[in-house]
Write a protein that holds these residues in place. Structure first.
Motif, PDB file in Angstrom:
ATOM      1  N   SER A   1      -4.959  15.587  -8.064  1.00 12.38           N
ATOM      2  CA  SER A   1      -6.135  15.122  -8.678  1.00 12.38           C
ATOM      3  C   SER A   1      -7.323  16.344  -9.238  1.00 12.38           C
ATOM      4  CB  SER A   1      -7.069  14.032  -7.851  1.00 12.38           C
ATOM      5  OG  SER A   1      -7.970  13.562  -8.559  1.00 12.38           O
ATOM      6  N   TYR A   2      -7.065  17.314  -8.313  1.00 15.57           N
ATOM      7  CA  TYR A   2      -8.231  18.443  -8.448  1.00 15.57           C
ATOM      8  C   TYR A   2      -7.312  19.565  -9.143  1.00 15.57           C
ATOM      9  CZ  TYR A   2     -12.143  21.617  -7.775  1.00 15.57           C
ATOM     10  OH  TYR A   2     -13.010  22.466  -7.700  1.00 15.57           O
ATOM     11  N   SER A   3      -7.473  19.915 -10.375  1.00 15.17           N
ATOM     12  CA  SER A   3      -7.072  21.096 -11.172  1.00 15.17           C
ATOM     13  C   SER A   3      -8.104  22.145 -11.406  1.00 15.17           C
ATOM     14  CB  SER A   3      -6.493  20.826 -12.544  1.00 15.17           C
ATOM     15  OG  SER A   3      -7.427  20.001 -13.501  1.00 15.17           O
ATOM     16  N   SER A   4      -9.092  21.615 -11.672  1.00 16.24           N
ATOM     17  CA  SER A   4     -10.320  22.644 -11.864  1.00 16.24           C
ATOM     18  C   SER A   4     -11.535  21.920 -11.295  1.00 16.24           C
ATOM     19  CB  SER A   4     -10.369  23.209 -13.065  1.00 16.24           C
ATOM     20  OG  SER A   4     -10.799  22.086 -14.076  1.00 16.24           O
ATOM     21  N   TYR A   5     -12.519  22.856 -11.006  1.00 20.96           N
ATOM     22  CA  TYR A   5     -13.991  22.292 -10.724  1.00 20.96           C
ATOM     23  C   TYR A   5     -14.631  21.356 -11.892  1.00 20.96           C
ATOM     24  CZ  TYR A   5     -19.070  21.983  -9.283  1.00 20.96           C
ATOM     25  OH  TYR A   5     -20.181  21.486  -8.984  1.00 20.96           O
ATOM     26  N   SER A   6     -14.564  22.041 -13.180  1.00 23.42           N
ATOM     27  CA  SER A   6     -14.929  21.029 -14.175  1.00 23.42           C
ATOM     28  C   SER A   6     -14.376  19.918 -14.255  1.00 23.42           C
ATOM     29  CB  SER A   6     -15.126  22.186 -15.424  1.00 23.42           C
ATOM     30  OG  SER A   6     -13.998  22.503 -15.885  1.00 23.42           O
ATOM     31  N   ASP A   7     -13.216  19.770 -14.291  1.00 26.19           N
ATOM     32  CA  ASP A   7     -12.375  18.830 -14.650  1.00 26.19           C
ATOM     33  C   ASP A   7     -12.634  17.451 -13.590  1.00 26.19           C
ATOM     34  OD1 ASP A   7     -10.009  17.151 -15.830  1.00 26.19           O
ATOM     35  OD2 ASP A   7      -9.337  17.474 -13.748  1.00 26.19           O
TER      36      ASP A   7
ATOM     37  N   PHE B   1       0.818  -1.102   0.016  1.00 28.28           N
ATOM     38  CA  PHE B   1      -0.186   0.037   0.094  1.00 28.28           C
ATOM     39  C   PHE B   1       0.954   1.209  -0.031  1.00 28.28           C
ATOM     40  CE2 PHE B   1      -3.465  -2.707   1.970  1.00 28.28           C
ATOM     41  CZ  PHE B   1      -4.385  -2.275   1.099  1.00 28.28           C
ATOM     42  N   ILE B   2       0.364   2.214  -0.514  1.00 27.63           N
ATOM     43  CA  ILE B   2       1.070   3.492  -0.476  1.00 27.63           C
ATOM     44  C   ILE B   2       0.032   4.787  -0.357  1.00 27.63           C
ATOM     45  CG2 ILE B   2       2.473   5.328  -1.814  1.00 27.63           C
ATOM     46  CD1 ILE B   2       3.681   2.969  -3.508  1.00 27.63           C
ATOM     47  N   TYR B   3       0.229   5.512   0.714  1.00 22.38           N
ATOM     48  CA  TYR B   3      -0.617   6.524   1.010  1.00 22.38           C
ATOM     49  C   TYR B   3      -0.674   7.703  -0.064  1.00 22.38           C
ATOM     50  CZ  TYR B   3      -2.065   4.442   5.671  1.00 22.38           C
ATOM     51  OH  TYR B   3      -2.469   4.037   6.536  1.00 22.38           O
ATOM     52  N   ARG B   4      -1.564   8.395  -0.115  1.00 18.81           N
ATOM     53  CA  ARG B   4      -1.471   9.549  -1.091  1.00 18.81           C
ATOM     54  C   ARG B   4      -2.060  10.875  -0.449  1.00 18.81           C
ATOM     55  NH1 ARG B   4      -4.902   7.908  -6.211  1.00 18.81           N
ATOM     56  NH2 ARG B   4      -6.586   7.531  -4.873  1.00 18.81           N
ATOM     57  N   ILE B   5      -1.171  11.783  -0.794  1.00 16.91           N
ATOM     58  CA  ILE B   5      -1.401  13.370  -0.143  1.00 16.91           C
ATOM     59  C   ILE B   5      -2.430  13.909  -1.404  1.00 16.91           C
ATOM     60  CG2 ILE B   5      -0.844  15.529   0.247  1.00 16.91           C
ATOM     61  CD1 ILE B   5       1.855  14.023   1.245  1.00 16.91           C
ATOM     62  N   PHE B   6      -3.687  14.052  -1.169  1.00 18.94           N
ATOM     63  CA  PHE B   6      -4.568  14.716  -2.149  1.00 18.94           C
ATOM     64  C   PHE B   6      -4.184  16.358  -2.013  1.00 18.94           C
ATOM     65  CE2 PHE B   6      -8.386  16.552  -3.755  1.00 18.94           C
ATOM     66  CZ  PHE B   6      -8.985  15.889  -4.555  1.00 18.94           C
ATOM     67  N   MET B   7      -4.118  16.801  -3.331  1.00 19.19           N
ATOM     68  CA  MET B   7      -3.720  18.157  -3.721  1.00 19.19           C
ATOM     69  C   MET B   7      -4.877  18.734  -4.352  1.00 19.19           C
ATOM     70  SD  MET B   7      -0.663  18.496  -2.401  1.00 19.19           S
ATOM     71  CE  MET B   7      -0.247  20.481  -2.921  1.00 19.19           C
ATOM     72  N   PHE B   8      -5.606  19.849  -3.676  1.00 18.62           N
ATOM     73  CA  PHE B   8      -6.536  20.775  -4.224  1.00 18.62           C
ATOM     74  C   PHE B   8      -5.919  21.907  -4.855  1.00 18.62           C
ATOM     75  CE2 PHE B   8      -9.935  23.843  -4.367  1.00 18.62           C
ATOM     76  CZ  PHE B   8     -11.104  23.133  -4.308  1.00 18.62           C
TER      77      PHE B   8
ATOM     78  N   SER C   1     -16.093  16.038 -14.160  1.00 15.69           N
ATOM     79  CA  SER C   1     -16.192  15.260 -15.264  1.00 15.69           C
ATOM     80  C   SER C   1     -15.596  13.825 -14.739  1.00 15.69           C
ATOM     81  CB  SER C   1     -15.224  15.797 -16.392  1.00 15.69           C
ATOM     82  OG  SER C   1     -15.428  14.935 -17.500  1.00 15.69           O
ATOM     83  N   LYS C   2     -14.506  13.924 -14.152  1.00  9.69           N
ATOM     84  CA  LYS C   2     -13.955  12.677 -13.442  1.00  9.69           C
ATOM     85  C   LYS C   2     -14.832  11.787 -12.684  1.00  9.69           C
ATOM     86  CE  LYS C   2      -9.781  13.100 -12.273  1.00  9.69           C
ATOM     87  NZ  LYS C   2      -8.421  13.220 -11.753  1.00  9.69           N
ATOM     88  N   MET C   3     -15.740  12.503 -11.791  1.00 15.04           N
ATOM     89  CA  MET C   3     -16.671  11.962 -10.883  1.00 15.04           C
ATOM     90  C   MET C   3     -17.779  11.460 -11.521  1.00 15.04           C
ATOM     91  SD  MET C   3     -15.460  12.118  -7.739  1.00 15.04           S
ATOM     92  CE  MET C   3     -13.834  11.845  -8.673  1.00 15.04           C
TER      93      MET C   3
END
Length: 256
Positions: free
Chosen positions: A172-178, A112-119, A181-183
């Motif tokens: 993962s989060y570069s813009s609201y629309s992007d 397993f590798i933990y991830r840091i989520f960048m907004f 769309s992923k979700m």
């Protein structure tokens, strides 16, 4: 330590990743083999990948994430594989830890590798992402993705499991629309997965499950501590659940 250095294949699945792919490929020079499995990108992804002579490009039609990952696994020539997404980055400490792990006499079958989520450019500390970990490094002879799961893939591991200390940085989060769309796409794939299992789209679940998802991530998983960013992420994750049930209802009604 093993007398012989273990070789590592880095596998990357892409579709229209011109924003991220160049930086990633420059960042994984420690790999013995790099393979990009692309599902026919229409932006500059292909030309960027082609500019890296040490990278093997294979195009394969995308069916779902599990199929694409298992296809990529079959292309790797080395015993150890590291899956990484185009919007992820490895720290130098994590690279060193990966090499040490696979060379160890007591290496696990999967890590397993933990991830840091960048907004955008700042770290998201809560909203359900504070304990996010995923299988990314494993011995391919002892692991395979469960074909019943088409999104949020499940790795079947034969042997011991361990966890690395250092984390992947996830942009993962570069813009609201992007991200929306992923979700949306995740919701569609999840609906197809449930439809294939014969699960019915009860109307109350379509209303209550997204509502529960938002409240759970915003309150129980402390999304409120992320402020406006937390509201956005929790809402979009709930939106994905709503799309799941909406699409499942459409699929079910079309079959009748």
């Amino acid at each position: 330590m093993n007398n012989e250095k273990q070789k590592l294949s880095v596998l990357i699945i892409t579709l229209n990743e011109e924003q991220h792919i160049k930086s990633l490929l420059e960042d994984i020079d420690f790999a013995d083999e790099i393979i990009v499995v692309d599902s026919y990108s229409t932006d500059k992804t292909i030309s960027i990948v082609d500019s890296f002579k040490n990278v093997k490009l294979i195009q394969n039609t995308f069916i779902d994430y599990t199929s694409q990952r298992n296809f990529a696994l079959d292309q790797a020539k080395n015993p150890w594989v590291l899956f990484i997404d185009a919007d992820e980055r490895l720290t130098s400490e994590l690279k060193s830890e990966i090499i040490t792990a696979i060379d160890s006499e007591n290496a696990a079958s999967a890590y397993f590798i933990y991830r840091i989520f960048m907004f955008k450019e700042s770290r998201l500390n809560f909203s359900g992402w504070q304990t996010d970990k995923i299988f990314r490094l494993f011995n391919k002879s002892k692991c395979r993705y469960n074909e019943e799961r088409t999104v949020h893939e499940k790795l079947i591991v034969n042997g011991p499991i361990s966890t690395l200390k250092n984390k992947i940085i996830h942009f993962s989060y570069s813009s609201y629309s992007d991200y929306k769309s992923k979700m949306y796409n995740y919701g569609i794939l999840k609906a197809n997965e449930k439809f294939a299992k014969g699960i019915k789209p009860y109307f109350l679940l379509q209303i209550l499950h997204p509502f529960y998802t938002f409240l759970y991530q915003f309150l129980i998983r402390f999304g409120f501590l992320d402020g406006g960013k937390g509201v956005t992420i929790c809402y979009l994750n709930a939106y994905s659940v709503f799309i799941r049930y909406k699409e499942l209802r459409r699929l079910t009604s079309s079959r009748i």
